[in-house]
Design a protein around this motif. Structure first.
Motif, mmCIF file in Angstrom:
data_model
loop_
_atom_site.group_PDB
_atom_site.id
_atom_site.type_symbol
_atom_site.label_atom_id
_atom_site.label_comp_id
_atom_site.label_asym_id
_atom_site.label_seq_id
_atom_site.Cartn_x
_atom_site.Cartn_y
_atom_site.Cartn_z
ATOM 1 N N VAL A 186 36.692 30.970 46.173
ATOM 2 C CA VAL A 186 37.747 30.844 45.172
ATOM 3 C C VAL A 186 39.101 30.823 45.879
ATOM 4 N N THR A 187 39.910 29.821 45.591
ATOM 5 C CA THR A 187 41.235 29.697 46.209
ATOM 6 C C THR A 187 42.301 30.189 45.237
ATOM 7 N N ALA A 192 49.466 35.868 46.471
ATOM 8 C CA ALA A 192 48.918 36.522 45.277
ATOM 9 C C ALA A 192 49.029 38.031 45.430
ATOM 10 N N LYS A 193 49.394 38.713 44.389
ATOM 11 C CA LYS A 193 49.559 40.154 44.449
ATOM 12 C C LYS A 193 48.211 40.847 44.653
ATOM 13 N N GLY A 195 45.254 43.348 44.082
ATOM 14 C CA GLY A 195 44.695 43.835 42.836
ATOM 15 C C GLY A 195 43.361 43.184 42.530
ATOM 16 N N THR A 196 42.872 43.408 41.344
ATOM 17 C CA THR A 196 41.578 42.877 40.915
ATOM 18 C C THR A 196 41.796 41.802 39.866
ATOM 19 N N TYR A 197 41.188 40.652 40.089
ATOM 20 C CA TYR A 197 41.325 39.526 39.170
ATOM 21 C C TYR A 197 39.961 39.163 38.600
ATOM 22 N N LYS A 198 39.944 38.727 37.372
ATOM 23 C CA LYS A 198 38.720 38.226 36.755
ATOM 24 C C LYS A 198 38.888 36.731 36.503
ATOM 25 N N VAL A 199 37.965 35.938 37.057
ATOM 26 C CA VAL A 199 38.037 34.488 36.949
ATOM 27 C C VAL A 199 36.821 33.980 36.194
ATOM 28 N N THR A 200 37.041 33.155 35.195
ATOM 29 C CA THR A 200 35.935 32.555 34.455
ATOM 30 C C THR A 200 35.623 31.190 35.062
ATOM 31 N N VAL A 201 34.381 31.028 35.534
ATOM 32 C CA VAL A 201 33.938 29.768 36.131
ATOM 33 C C VAL A 201 33.186 28.971 35.075
ATOM 34 N N VAL A 217 31.876 34.968 34.411
ATOM 35 C CA VAL A 217 33.072 35.693 34.825
ATOM 36 C C VAL A 217 32.787 36.373 36.163
ATOM 37 N N VAL A 218 33.647 36.098 37.155
ATOM 38 C CA VAL A 218 33.494 36.721 38.473
ATOM 39 C C VAL A 218 34.709 37.583 38.749
ATOM 40 N N THR A 219 34.509 38.669 39.485
ATOM 41 C CA THR A 219 35.587 39.593 39.821
ATOM 42 C C THR A 219 36.034 39.351 41.255
ATOM 43 N N ILE A 220 37.342 39.218 41.463
ATOM 44 C CA ILE A 220 37.908 38.960 42.794
ATOM 45 C C ILE A 220 38.903 40.078 43.108
ATOM 46 N N ARG A 221 38.780 40.639 44.303
ATOM 47 C CA ARG A 221 39.715 41.688 44.744
ATOM 48 C C ARG A 221 40.577 41.162 45.886
ATOM 49 N N VAL A 222 41.873 41.214 45.723
ATOM 50 C CA VAL A 222 42.832 40.813 46.762
ATOM 51 C C VAL A 222 43.356 42.090 47.433
ATOM 52 N N LYS A 223 43.125 42.210 48.728
ATOM 53 C CA LYS A 223 43.512 43.419 49.452
ATOM 54 C C LYS A 223 44.780 43.193 50.282
#
Length: 223
Positions: A186-187, A192-193, A195-201, A217-223
């Protein structure tokens, strides 16, 4: 009275035993269905000669149409026995349907010869298939029905950015889409700040009707 009950039980026992031992005795339909469902789907073929060795691929004397007609489908995991080898691999339509270095049984649409391959590798060398060993018998059997189907579908997603293709999205959701590659990468936007994002594929239905539209729905964590 007690003796009559004993006689009736003995008579019932002998009737059941006689029926079961009769030459015309058959399992109940439900039991027959269970027995049939446990049969392993298998098809036999071969590698006739050195003409079937092509750039590391091992071609088989079996066409795609016959393989699919036998009950195998793209996304199944099959077991292939040849020489002294027994290898599990997914049934796919293209080498790129698997990761680099992974084995696969490639059955391109309308192909006269399906083939055992390694994406970006040499299947013949890996498993010692040489001209001296040919002809060679090959047996293909079902290992896991649809065991690779989810990954196969992900690799065949069709990207589109036409608004009308996404009637289930609001304008806000459509404007904030994220690119998802067929490998699941996922790009996100730059900077990007955390946190935790939820993306619907969203996956659109295929035109041939084989796969229905779906979403996850997939969960993405940006560290």
């Amino acid at each position: 009275m007690k003796n009559n009950k004993i006689r009736r039980r003995l008579l019932a026992f002998f009737l059941i035993l006689t029926f079961a031992c009769s030459p015309s005795f058959q399992l109940p339909l439900a039991a027959q269905a269970i027995t049939q469902s446990q049969e392993i789907l298998t098809i036999d073929t071969s590698v006739p000669n050195s003409d079937y060795l092509n750039k590391g691929n091992v071609l088989l004397a079996l066409d795609t149409e016959s393989l699919l007609a036998a009950g195998f489908e793209y996304g199944d995991i099959v077991n292939i026995k040849f020489d002294e080898n027994s290898v599990n691999m997914p049934l796919v339509s293209n080498y790129l349907d698997v990761d680099s270095g992974a084995e696969c049984l490639v059955a391109k649409p309308n192909s006269a010869n399906i083939r055992m391959s390694i994406n970006a590798g040499n299947f013949a060398n890996q498993y010692g298939v040489t001209a001296e060993k040919l002809p060679m018998n090959v047996t293909i059997s079902m290992q896991e029905k649809a065991g690779y189907l989810e990954e196969y579908i992900m690799r065949h997603l069709i990207y589109t950015d036409h608004r009308e293709e996404y009637p289930g999205l609001t304008d806000c959701e459509f404007a904030n889409f994220r690119c998802v590659s067929t490998s699941g990468k996922v790009t996100l936007k730059k900077k990007a700040k955390k946190g935790t994002y939820k993306v619907t594929v969203y996956a659109a239905a295929t035109k041939d009707g084989k796969y229905k539209k779906s979403q996850r729905v997939v969960t993405i964590r940006v560290k």
